[in-house]
Design a protein around this motif. Structure first.
Motif, PDB file in Angstrom:
ATOM      1  N   GLU A  43       0.803  -1.233   0.000  1.00  0.00           N
ATOM      2  CA  GLU A  43       0.000   0.000   0.000  1.00  0.00           C
ATOM      3  C   GLU A  43       0.832   1.278   0.000  1.00  0.00           C
ATOM      4  OE1 GLU A  43      -4.231   1.444   1.870  1.00  0.00           O
ATOM      5  OE2 GLU A  43      -2.856   0.370   3.188  1.00  0.00           O
ATOM      6  N   PRO A  44       2.004   1.310   0.655  1.00  0.00           N
ATOM      7  CA  PRO A  44       2.783   2.559   0.635  1.00  0.00           C
ATOM      8  C   PRO A  44       3.412   2.878  -0.720  1.00  0.00           C
ATOM      9  CG  PRO A  44       3.404   1.148   2.497  1.00  0.00           C
ATOM     10  CD  PRO A  44       2.586   0.314   1.573  1.00  0.00           C
ATOM     11  N   TYR A  45       3.429   1.922  -1.638  1.00  0.00           N
ATOM     12  CA  TYR A  45       4.152   2.096  -2.900  1.00  0.00           C
ATOM     13  C   TYR A  45       3.218   2.449  -4.052  1.00  0.00           C
ATOM     14  CZ  TYR A  45       8.034  -0.055  -0.384  1.00  0.00           C
ATOM     15  OH  TYR A  45       9.020  -0.322   0.529  1.00  0.00           O
ATOM     16  N   HIS A  46       3.808   2.979  -5.095  1.00  0.00           N
ATOM     17  CA  HIS A  46       3.072   3.315  -6.311  1.00  0.00           C
ATOM     18  C   HIS A  46       2.996   2.080  -7.207  1.00  0.00           C
ATOM     19  CE1 HIS A  46       1.552   5.764  -9.570  1.00  0.00           C
ATOM     20  NE2 HIS A  46       2.490   5.307 -10.368  1.00  0.00           N
ATOM     21  N   LEU A  47       1.809   1.812  -7.763  1.00  0.00           N
ATOM     22  CA  LEU A  47       1.603   0.667  -8.648  1.00  0.00           C
ATOM     23  C   LEU A  47       1.469   1.133 -10.098  1.00  0.00           C
ATOM     24  CD1 LEU A  47      -1.218  -1.261  -6.701  1.00  0.00           C
ATOM     25  CD2 LEU A  47       1.240  -1.294  -6.262  1.00  0.00           C
ATOM     26  N   ILE A  48       2.044   0.361 -10.997  1.00  0.00           N
ATOM     27  CA  ILE A  48       1.806   0.549 -12.431  1.00  0.00           C
ATOM     28  C   ILE A  48       1.122  -0.727 -12.923  1.00  0.00           C
ATOM     29  CG2 ILE A  48       2.816   0.865 -14.716  1.00  0.00           C
ATOM     30  CD1 ILE A  48       5.076   2.422 -13.438  1.00  0.00           C
ATOM     31  N   ILE A  49      -0.127  -0.609 -13.330  1.00  0.00           N
ATOM     32  CA  ILE A  49      -0.909  -1.759 -13.777  1.00  0.00           C
ATOM     33  C   ILE A  49      -0.982  -1.731 -15.299  1.00  0.00           C
ATOM     34  CG2 ILE A  49      -3.174  -2.873 -13.678  1.00  0.00           C
ATOM     35  CD1 ILE A  49      -3.486  -1.276 -10.935  1.00  0.00           C
ATOM     36  N   VAL A  50      -0.571  -2.826 -15.923  1.00  0.00           N
ATOM     37  CA  VAL A  50      -0.631  -2.938 -17.378  1.00  0.00           C
ATOM     38  C   VAL A  50      -1.749  -3.921 -17.709  1.00  0.00           C
ATOM     39  CG1 VAL A  50       0.623  -3.411 -19.505  1.00  0.00           C
ATOM     40  CG2 VAL A  50       1.847  -2.486 -17.522  1.00  0.00           C
ATOM     41  N   GLN A  51      -2.838  -3.386 -18.222  1.00  0.00           N
ATOM     42  CA  GLN A  51      -4.011  -4.209 -18.536  1.00  0.00           C
ATOM     43  C   GLN A  51      -3.845  -4.843 -19.899  1.00  0.00           C
ATOM     44  OE1 GLN A  51      -7.775  -2.157 -18.251  1.00  0.00           O
ATOM     45  NE2 GLN A  51      -8.842  -3.692 -19.477  1.00  0.00           N
ATOM     46  N   ASP A  52      -3.890  -6.157 -19.932  1.00  0.00           N
ATOM     47  CA  ASP A  52      -3.801  -6.889 -21.191  1.00  0.00           C
ATOM     48  C   ASP A  52      -5.207  -7.192 -21.692  1.00  0.00           C
ATOM     49  OD1 ASP A  52      -2.501  -8.086 -23.294  1.00  0.00           O
ATOM     50  OD2 ASP A  52      -2.117  -9.967 -22.262  1.00  0.00           O
ATOM     51  N   GLU A  68      -1.399   3.880 -11.394  1.00  0.00           N
ATOM     52  CA  GLU A  68      -1.760   4.312 -12.736  1.00  0.00           C
ATOM     53  C   GLU A  68      -1.989   3.054 -13.553  1.00  0.00           C
ATOM     54  OE1 GLU A  68       1.808   6.161 -14.807  1.00  0.00           O
ATOM     55  OE2 GLU A  68       2.570   6.004 -12.754  1.00  0.00           O
ATOM     56  N   LEU A  69      -2.937   3.105 -14.464  1.00  0.00           N
ATOM     57  CA  LEU A  69      -3.316   1.931 -15.247  1.00  0.00           C
ATOM     58  C   LEU A  69      -3.211   2.250 -16.731  1.00  0.00           C
ATOM     59  CD1 LEU A  69      -6.253  -0.475 -14.588  1.00  0.00           C
ATOM     60  CD2 LEU A  69      -5.927   0.457 -16.872  1.00  0.00           C
ATOM     61  N   TYR A  70      -2.569   1.355 -17.453  1.00  0.00           N
ATOM     62  CA  TYR A  70      -2.428   1.501 -18.900  1.00  0.00           C
ATOM     63  C   TYR A  70      -3.070   0.306 -19.590  1.00  0.00           C
ATOM     64  CZ  TYR A  70       1.249   4.886 -17.679  1.00  0.00           C
ATOM     65  OH  TYR A  70       1.945   5.951 -17.169  1.00  0.00           O
ATOM     66  N   ASN A  71      -3.927   0.569 -20.579  1.00  0.00           N
ATOM     67  CA  ASN A  71      -4.449  -0.516 -21.410  1.00  0.00           C
ATOM     68  C   ASN A  71      -3.856  -0.409 -22.813  1.00  0.00           C
ATOM     69  OD1 ASN A  71      -5.971   1.393 -22.912  1.00  0.00           O
ATOM     70  ND2 ASN A  71      -7.719   1.192 -21.509  1.00  0.00           N
ATOM     71  N   ARG A  72      -4.326  -1.265 -23.705  1.00  0.00           N
ATOM     72  CA  ARG A  72      -3.703  -1.293 -25.043  1.00  0.00           C
ATOM     73  C   ARG A  72      -3.887   0.030 -25.787  1.00  0.00           C
ATOM     74  NH1 ARG A  72       0.419  -4.465 -26.854  1.00  0.00           N
ATOM     75  NH2 ARG A  72       0.895  -3.509 -28.838  1.00  0.00           N
ATOM     76  N   PHE A  96       6.060  -2.838 -20.600  1.00  0.00           N
ATOM     77  CA  PHE A  96       5.663  -1.449 -20.857  1.00  0.00           C
ATOM     78  C   PHE A  96       5.702  -0.647 -19.553  1.00  0.00           C
ATOM     79  CE2 PHE A  96       2.458   1.926 -21.043  1.00  0.00           C
ATOM     80  CZ  PHE A  96       2.930   2.646 -22.126  1.00  0.00           C
ATOM     81  N   GLY A  97       5.331  -1.300 -18.452  1.00  0.00           N
ATOM     82  CA  GLY A  97       5.385  -0.639 -17.152  1.00  0.00           C
ATOM     83  C   GLY A  97       6.793  -0.249 -16.759  1.00  0.00           C
ATOM     84  N   TYR A  98       7.759  -1.083 -17.128  1.00  0.00           N
ATOM     85  CA  TYR A  98       9.156  -0.744 -16.839  1.00  0.00           C
ATOM     86  C   TYR A  98       9.558   0.511 -17.600  1.00  0.00           C
ATOM     87  CZ  TYR A  98       9.140  -5.875 -16.018  1.00  0.00           C
ATOM     88  OH  TYR A  98       8.840  -7.161 -15.630  1.00  0.00           O
ATOM     89  N   MET A  99       9.050   0.615 -18.818  1.00  0.00           N
ATOM     90  CA  MET A  99       9.428   1.716 -19.694  1.00  0.00           C
ATOM     91  C   MET A  99       8.883   3.053 -19.197  1.00  0.00           C
ATOM     92  SD  MET A  99       8.535   2.120 -23.751  1.00  0.00           S
ATOM     93  CE  MET A  99       9.512   0.761 -24.353  1.00  0.00           C
ATOM     94  N   PRO A 362      -1.508   7.947 -18.550  1.00  0.00           N
ATOM     95  CA  PRO A 362      -2.273   6.712 -18.402  1.00  0.00           C
ATOM     96  C   PRO A 362      -3.763   6.939 -18.569  1.00  0.00           C
ATOM     97  CG  PRO A 362      -1.662   7.530 -16.250  1.00  0.00           C
ATOM     98  CD  PRO A 362      -0.988   8.420 -17.263  1.00  0.00           C
ATOM     99  N   ASN A 363      -4.465   5.837 -18.799  1.00  0.00           N
ATOM    100  CA  ASN A 363      -5.915   5.869 -18.967  1.00  0.00           C
ATOM    101  C   ASN A 363      -6.625   6.183 -17.652  1.00  0.00           C
ATOM    102  OD1 ASN A 363      -8.489   5.190 -20.238  1.00  0.00           O
ATOM    103  ND2 ASN A 363      -8.446   3.404 -18.923  1.00  0.00           N
ATOM    104  N   GLY A 364      -6.168   5.573 -16.571  1.00  0.00           N
ATOM    105  CA  GLY A 364      -6.848   5.775 -15.295  1.00  0.00           C
ATOM    106  C   GLY A 364      -5.864   5.950 -14.163  1.00  0.00           C
TER     107      GLY A 364
END
Length: 367
Positions: A43-52, A68-72, A96-99, A362-364
């Motif tokens: 919970e203390p960290y930032h998440l990068i979610i890559v939606q496939d 933050e969430l990224y989709n295609r 993509f999240g690494y990038m 990001p999208n969301g």
């Protein structure tokens, strides 16, 4: 009384290590309910979610997480034509999240992985152990028989060269799994009920010149040291191979780490891998790779990088040339993969400049 208890609990709560220097990258096609179990640690960290998969699908993230969430659609918008290097319908899309990350460190985990317990029954903070691994040196040039010499209660054994005891920076921390082992399809088919119950309390540096099968489901790395080499290749939709994404990245990373004098560790921490994937589906994905790896691995074992390859990007571009020259004879797929490796580096460099960073939209996003 309740307020004072809460205050004591808050005071006793340790400050998260590298809170503002680490992103957690999660590839997914489903709601991220698994995060509830990880809440005390993530919970203390930032998440990068890559939606496939289907970008119109809504992915639910539990309240309280900063993400933050990224989709295609986002990937296509941000990378344009270079989005072709990011796999679709495969967990390889995680790279993509690494990038797009802006942090020094990355931890990536699969959404079917849960908090494991050590032999005493204590919940394992996998992220904390990964951070410890990354912040301690590695010893790739001489093997220490007492495992990681920087661990509490251990040291360099008699006969270990004093000139090598400073170690080298650690670029990668490769964690393991209890319960469902990371087996290939043929092994899954002959051992359908096998579960990993062995907890080995050890961290090892993988020696220079030794390759390993890297698994991306419980992995951390120093993005500044090795990030551009963490490309998970072309897998999934439209490709003749799958389930080799993390291993391809691991082979490239290890060759480059050996060349640049960086370390790779494996062992602790463990996570609980909860779900076995379908071995018949896996066999269809792996079928060509099972044959190809008998030529891919000797290729990486003999790969040599020239002295003027002094950055990860230069090393990776050189590797792409060697892939095109030698592995394209195995199958035309490798010619395509070599081109994608170059595209990946171009996209990485574009996004990781002051002007390129502004394009990361990001999208969301929620908090």
């Amino acid at each position: 009384m309740a307020d004072s208890a809460a205050a004591v609990a808050a005071a006793a709560k340790p400050v998260p290590l590298l809170k503002d220097e680490l992103d957690i990258v999660i590839p997914t096609i489903r709601n991220l309910d698994f995060l509830e179990m990880w809440r005390p640690f993530f919970e203390p960290y930032h998440l990068i979610i890559v939606q496939d998969g289907d970008p119109s699908k809504i992915i639910r993230v539990p309240d309280g997480f900063d993400y933050e969430l990224y989709n295609r659609n986002d990937i296509n918008k941000i990378l344009g034509p270079k989005a072709s290097c990011i796999s679709f319908k495969d967990s390889a899309c995680r790279c993509f999240g690494y990038m797009v990350s802006k942090k020094k460190y990355i931890y990536t985990i699969d959404d079917d992985c849960f908090v494991a317990k050590d032999p005493s029954g204590k919940m394992i903070n996998a992220l904390q152990q990964h951070i410890k691994n990354l912040l301690c040196p590695s010893t790739p040039f001489f093997f220490n028989t007492l495992y990681d010499p920087y661990t509490e209660g251990a040291d360099f054994v008699r006969g270990y060269p004093f000139s090598l005891r400073e170690g080298v920076p650690t670029a990668v921390s490769h964690g393991l799994w209890l319960n469902i082992p990371d087996y290939d399809a043929p092994t899954q088919l002959v051992k359908p009920l096998e579960r990993n119950q062995r907890y080995v309390d050890a961290v090892l540096t993988i020696p220079k010149g030794t390759l390993f099968p890297m698994c991306g489901m419980n992995l951390a790395f120093d993005r500044e040291l090795i990030g551009p080499a963490m490309y998970f290749g072309l897998m999934g939709d439209g490709q003749p191979i799958g389930r080799y994404d993390d291993m391809w990245a691991g082979w490239c990373v290890k060759v480059i780490c050996d060349h640049l004098g960086l370390g790779v560790k494996t062992g602790l921490p463990y996570i609980w891998h909860s779900k076995a994937s379908n071995p018949f589906v896996n066999l269809r994905k792996e079928y060509k790779g099972i044959f190809w790896q008998e030529e891919i691995i000797p290729f990486f074992q003999s790969a040599a990088l020239p002295k003027d390859c002094t950055t990860v990007q230069k090393c990776y571009i050189e590797l792409s040339k060697q892939v095109k020259d030698k592995l394209s004879k195995v199958d035309p797929y490798f010619d395509k993969l070599a081109d994608a490796m170059v595209t990946w580096i171009e996209a990485w460099d574009e996004l990781n400049t002051p002007t390129g960073a502004a394009a990361k939209a990001p999208n969301g996003k929620a908090k």
